[in-house]
Design a protein around this motif. Structure first.
Motif, PDB file in Angstrom:
ATOM      1  N   VAL A  19       5.578  -5.029   2.859  1.00 46.50           N
ATOM      2  CA  VAL A  19       6.841  -4.281   2.175  1.00 46.50           C
ATOM      3  C   VAL A  19       6.673  -2.851   3.115  1.00 46.50           C
ATOM      4  O   VAL A  19       5.876  -2.518   3.625  1.00 46.50           O
ATOM      5  N   ASP A  46       8.254   0.838   3.270  1.00 45.60           N
ATOM      6  CA  ASP A  46       8.922   2.086   2.491  1.00 45.60           C
ATOM      7  C   ASP A  46       9.067   3.421   3.185  1.00 45.60           C
ATOM      8  O   ASP A  46       8.609   3.558   4.127  1.00 45.60           O
ATOM      9  N   GLU A  51      -1.982  -9.130  -2.392  1.00 44.70           N
ATOM     10  CA  GLU A  51      -0.806  -8.234  -2.619  1.00 44.70           C
ATOM     11  C   GLU A  51      -0.046  -7.439  -1.377  1.00 44.70           C
ATOM     12  O   GLU A  51      -0.876  -7.255  -0.536  1.00 44.70           O
ATOM     13  N   VAL A  99       1.728  -1.926   1.669  1.00 50.23           N
ATOM     14  CA  VAL A  99       2.841  -1.165   1.567  1.00 50.23           C
ATOM     15  C   VAL A  99       2.776  -0.149   2.898  1.00 50.23           C
ATOM     16  O   VAL A  99       1.824   0.776   2.996  1.00 50.23           O
ATOM     17  N   ARG A 114      -2.206  -0.501  -5.104  1.00 47.21           N
ATOM     18  CA  ARG A 114      -1.701  -0.931  -3.795  1.00 47.21           C
ATOM     19  C   ARG A 114      -2.602  -0.777  -2.715  1.00 47.21           C
ATOM     20  O   ARG A 114      -3.051   0.736  -2.798  1.00 47.21           O
ATOM     21  N   THR A 127      -3.951   4.767  -5.935  1.00 46.40           N
ATOM     22  CA  THR A 127      -3.773   3.590  -4.754  1.00 46.40           C
ATOM     23  C   THR A 127      -5.127   2.754  -4.707  1.00 46.40           C
ATOM     24  O   THR A 127      -6.044   3.378  -5.128  1.00 46.40           O
ATOM     25  N   CYS A 149       8.917   8.091  -1.745  1.00 41.99           N
ATOM     26  CA  CYS A 149       8.944   6.579  -1.686  1.00 41.99           C
ATOM     27  C   CYS A 149       9.525   5.966  -2.830  1.00 41.99           C
ATOM     28  O   CYS A 149       9.640   6.454  -3.855  1.00 41.99           O
ATOM     29  N   ARG A 150       9.792   4.628  -2.860  1.00 39.20           N
ATOM     30  CA  ARG A 150      10.250   3.823  -3.827  1.00 39.20           C
ATOM     31  C   ARG A 150       9.403   2.821  -4.405  1.00 39.20           C
ATOM     32  O   ARG A 150       9.523   2.660  -5.763  1.00 39.20           O
ATOM     33  N   GLU A 151       8.638   2.461  -3.780  1.00 35.46           N
ATOM     34  CA  GLU A 151       7.374   1.417  -4.191  1.00 35.46           C
ATOM     35  C   GLU A 151       6.667   2.047  -5.062  1.00 35.46           C
ATOM     36  O   GLU A 151       6.105   3.158  -4.791  1.00 35.46           O
ATOM     37  N   ASN A 152       6.138   1.247  -6.173  1.00 36.74           N
ATOM     38  CA  ASN A 152       5.010   1.671  -6.797  1.00 36.74           C
ATOM     39  C   ASN A 152       3.789   1.737  -6.024  1.00 36.74           C
ATOM     40  O   ASN A 152       3.521   0.518  -5.330  1.00 36.74           O
ATOM     41  N   GLN A 153       2.691   2.533  -6.100  1.00 32.97           N
ATOM     42  CA  GLN A 153       1.896   2.411  -5.378  1.00 32.97           C
ATOM     43  C   GLN A 153       0.346   2.291  -6.014  1.00 32.97           C
ATOM     44  O   GLN A 153      -0.718   2.037  -5.366  1.00 32.97           O
TER      45      GLN A 153
END
Ligand code: IMP
Ligand code: MG
Length: 176
Positions: A60, A62, A33, A36, A95, A122, A88-92
């Protein structure tokens, strides 16, 4: 206030950022994956931009904005509380997260962020700071990657500001 002395020049920053990226590439080799990367605004935007372009692992980007200093942006004293200005915008969840910070001073900001990120379920949370000030940290935090150690002076450049000025200097300099 003006630039008093260059502490870390452009080449030194470039070399070190490359080394840090290579270490991250090794440490996260084989991840499935994407990692982040969360840049803490505004101070780390330039560091983030350079660092991520040397990464060869899937990742990615963020961004998150926090404030740990009192309202006047010229203040150089911690107000004692950290506020999330923009999340942030990403789902963590589940991750691997790497928090990208410009500078570590009292440790308050990173202490808050590490705890906050862990509460988001996370998979892992690591931290990278470009510069660590040689101060007695009131909030001892474990940092996974450190670019440079500097004395306890106010520094500007390469993203770092004083009252929003000097962020775009290509080096890190002491203000005085
Ligand atoms: P800490 O929470 O005390 O560790 O402070 C970290 C934050 O304070 C950093 O993210 C910076 O935004 C800011 N900061 C601390 N020292 C300096 C400095 O010398 N120059 C610019 N910003 C600084
Ligand atoms: Mg900052």
């Amino acid at each position: 206030m003006e630039v008093k002395k260059i502490l870390i020049n452009r080449n030194q920053i470039e070399e070190r950022v490359k080394e840090l990226a290579e270490q991250i590439n090794r440490d996260y080799a084989g991840i499935t994956e994407p990692l982040v990367l969360v840049s803490i605004l505004k101070g780390s935007f330039i560091f983030m931009a350079d660092l991520c372009r040397y990464l060869t692992i899937p990742h990615v980007v963020d961004f998150m904005a926090v404030s740990s200093y009192s309202h006047s942006s010229s203040a150089t004293k911690a107000s004692g509380n950290v506020r999330i200005i923009m999340d942030c915008r990403e789902n963590q969840q589940d991750r691997d997260v790497l928090i990208v910070e410009d500078i570590l001073d009292s440790g308050h900001t990173l202490d808050y962020l590490i705890k906050n990120f862990k509460s988001r379920y996370t998979k892992s949370v690591k931290t990278i700071v470009l510069v660590r000030k040689n101060t007695k940290m009131s909030y001892p935090v474990d940092i996974d990657y450190i670019g440079f150690e500097i004395p306890d002076v106010w520094v500007v450049g390469y993203g770092l500001d004083y009252a929003e000025q000097y962020r775009t200097l290509p080096y890190i300099a002491e203000l005085g």
